[in-house]
Write a protein that holds these residues in place. Sequence first.
Motif, mmCIF file in Angstrom:
data_model
loop_
_atom_site.group_PDB
_atom_site.id
_atom_site.type_symbol
_atom_site.label_atom_id
_atom_site.label_comp_id
_atom_site.label_asym_id
_atom_site.label_seq_id
_atom_site.Cartn_x
_atom_site.Cartn_y
_atom_site.Cartn_z
ATOM 1 N N ARG A 61 14.664 77.519 80.363
ATOM 2 C CA ARG A 61 13.645 76.955 79.478
ATOM 3 C C ARG A 61 13.915 77.390 78.036
ATOM 4 N N VAL A 62 13.745 76.465 77.105
ATOM 5 C CA VAL A 62 13.881 76.769 75.683
ATOM 6 C C VAL A 62 12.485 76.711 75.079
ATOM 7 N N TRP A 63 12.039 77.836 74.532
ATOM 8 C CA TRP A 63 10.715 77.919 73.933
ATOM 9 C C TRP A 63 10.837 77.713 72.428
ATOM 10 N N SER A 64 9.938 76.923 71.875
ATOM 11 C CA SER A 64 9.936 76.654 70.440
ATOM 12 C C SER A 64 8.491 76.474 69.996
ATOM 13 N N TRP A 65 8.183 76.937 68.804
ATOM 14 C CA TRP A 65 6.826 76.803 68.287
ATOM 15 C C TRP A 65 6.834 76.930 66.767
ATOM 16 N N VAL A 66 5.737 76.516 66.164
ATOM 17 C CA VAL A 66 5.547 76.639 64.720
ATOM 18 C C VAL A 66 4.606 77.803 64.466
ATOM 19 N N SER A 67 4.990 78.627 63.495
ATOM 20 C CA SER A 67 4.170 79.772 63.095
ATOM 21 C C SER A 67 3.999 79.780 61.587
ATOM 22 N N GLU A 68 3.033 80.557 61.161
ATOM 23 C CA GLU A 68 2.790 80.750 59.732
ATOM 24 C C GLU A 68 2.797 82.245 59.444
ATOM 25 N N ARG A 69 3.499 82.650 58.381
ATOM 26 C CA ARG A 69 3.571 84.050 57.939
ATOM 27 C C ARG A 69 3.060 84.131 56.517
ATOM 28 N N VAL A 70 2.254 85.147 56.264
ATOM 29 C CA VAL A 70 1.762 85.387 54.912
ATOM 30 C C VAL A 70 2.103 86.832 54.538
ATOM 31 N N PRO A 71 3.236 87.023 53.856
ATOM 32 C CA PRO A 71 3.603 88.372 53.431
ATOM 33 C C PRO A 71 2.760 88.812 52.233
ATOM 34 N N ASP A 72 2.403 90.075 52.210
ATOM 35 C CA ASP A 72 1.636 90.662 51.107
ATOM 36 C C ASP A 72 2.386 91.921 50.663
ATOM 37 N N LEU A 73 3.278 91.738 49.703
ATOM 38 C CA LEU A 73 4.116 92.840 49.250
ATOM 39 C C LEU A 73 3.285 93.964 48.643
ATOM 40 N N ALA A 74 2.229 93.625 47.922
ATOM 41 C CA ALA A 74 1.391 94.654 47.284
ATOM 42 C C ALA A 74 0.806 95.614 48.324
ATOM 43 N N ASP A 75 0.339 95.078 49.446
ATOM 44 C CA ASP A 75 -0.238 95.916 50.504
ATOM 45 C C ASP A 75 0.783 96.290 51.579
ATOM 46 N N ARG A 76 2.002 95.726 51.460
ATOM 47 C CA ARG A 76 3.094 96.015 52.394
ATOM 48 C C ARG A 76 2.734 95.653 53.836
ATOM 49 N N VAL A 77 2.141 94.481 53.983
ATOM 50 C CA VAL A 77 1.794 93.962 55.303
ATOM 51 C C VAL A 77 2.150 92.473 55.369
ATOM 52 N N VAL A 78 2.241 91.982 56.586
ATOM 53 C CA VAL A 78 2.420 90.552 56.840
ATOM 54 C C VAL A 78 1.431 90.171 57.922
ATOM 55 N N ARG A 79 0.740 89.074 57.696
ATOM 56 C CA ARG A 79 -0.142 88.522 58.716
ATOM 57 C C ARG A 79 0.469 87.194 59.148
ATOM 58 N N ALA A 80 0.505 86.977 60.445
ATOM 59 C CA ALA A 80 1.120 85.759 60.962
ATOM 60 C C ALA A 80 0.329 85.260 62.159
ATOM 61 N N ARG A 81 0.549 83.976 62.448
ATOM 62 C CA ARG A 81 -0.110 83.391 63.622
ATOM 63 C C ARG A 81 0.683 82.183 64.067
ATOM 64 N N ARG A 82 0.585 81.923 65.356
ATOM 65 C CA ARG A 82 1.191 80.709 65.877
ATOM 66 C C ARG A 82 0.279 79.537 65.542
ATOM 67 N N ILE A 83 0.883 78.479 65.041
ATOM 68 C CA ILE A 83 0.160 77.233 64.782
ATOM 69 C C ILE A 83 0.222 76.365 66.042
ATOM 70 N N GLU A 84 1.428 76.213 66.593
ATOM 71 C CA GLU A 84 1.604 75.567 67.896
ATOM 72 C C GLU A 84 1.542 76.688 68.920
ATOM 73 N N THR A 85 0.440 76.778 69.618
ATOM 74 C CA THR A 85 0.196 77.944 70.456
ATOM 75 C C THR A 85 0.806 77.849 71.847
ATOM 76 N N GLY A 86 1.126 76.649 72.313
ATOM 77 C CA GLY A 86 1.746 76.499 73.624
ATOM 78 C C GLY A 86 0.908 77.130 74.721
ATOM 79 N N ALA A 87 1.491 78.082 75.448
ATOM 80 C CA ALA A 87 0.811 78.740 76.562
ATOM 81 C C ALA A 87 -0.285 79.697 76.101
ATOM 82 N N PHE A 88 -0.318 79.996 74.802
ATOM 83 C CA PHE A 88 -1.311 80.920 74.268
ATOM 84 C C PHE A 88 -2.560 80.177 73.787
ATOM 85 N N LYS A 89 -3.729 80.771 74.014
ATOM 86 C CA LYS A 89 -4.938 80.280 73.356
ATOM 87 C C LYS A 89 -4.823 80.596 71.873
ATOM 88 N N TYR A 90 -4.295 81.798 71.578
ATOM 89 C CA TYR A 90 -4.003 82.217 70.209
ATOM 90 C C TYR A 90 -2.970 83.328 70.262
#
Length: 154
Positions: A61-90
């Motif tokens: 099986r080949v898994w593929s999905w769309v995600s979104e990443r929001v890097p925040d260099l000032a706080d040195r964190v990245v928040r991300a989430r799957r947009i196409e969730t597939g088998a995940f609710k989130y």
Amino acid sequence: MAGHTDNAVVINAPFELVWDMTNDVPGWPKLFSEYASTEVLSEKDGAVLFRLTMHPDPQGRVWSWVSERVPDLADRVVRARRIETGAFKYMNLFWEYTEVDGGVRMRWVQDFELRAGAHTDDEGMTAHLNRATREQQARIKEIVEAAAAERVPS
């Protein structure tokens, strides 16, 4: 019941190099052994929308999905989430970079819930993600540290 993972690795390299290499989405197939390709779909207001495609799993099986990443260099964190969730609710991800003695502690937290009827349950996916994350973090550590060593003047 939802799934949760929390894993970290210390990379012995300068912060800027760790940040730049691990946030270079088009370069992820070189960093992550599980990704066959990445395709940046858009960049807007600091957010990166992209498609990840994995190498085939043992069942082919080949898994593929769309995600979104929001890097925040000032706080040195990245928040991300799957947009196409597939088998995940989130699936929400949080990356945290902390300078420590000897390098940068890169921490990944994943919070998710699988849909009913998925190929595994939350507990099984938690075990899988913990194992895969540790493997990928070790690989990334090795690659980034090698890049840092190449930059050191002789």
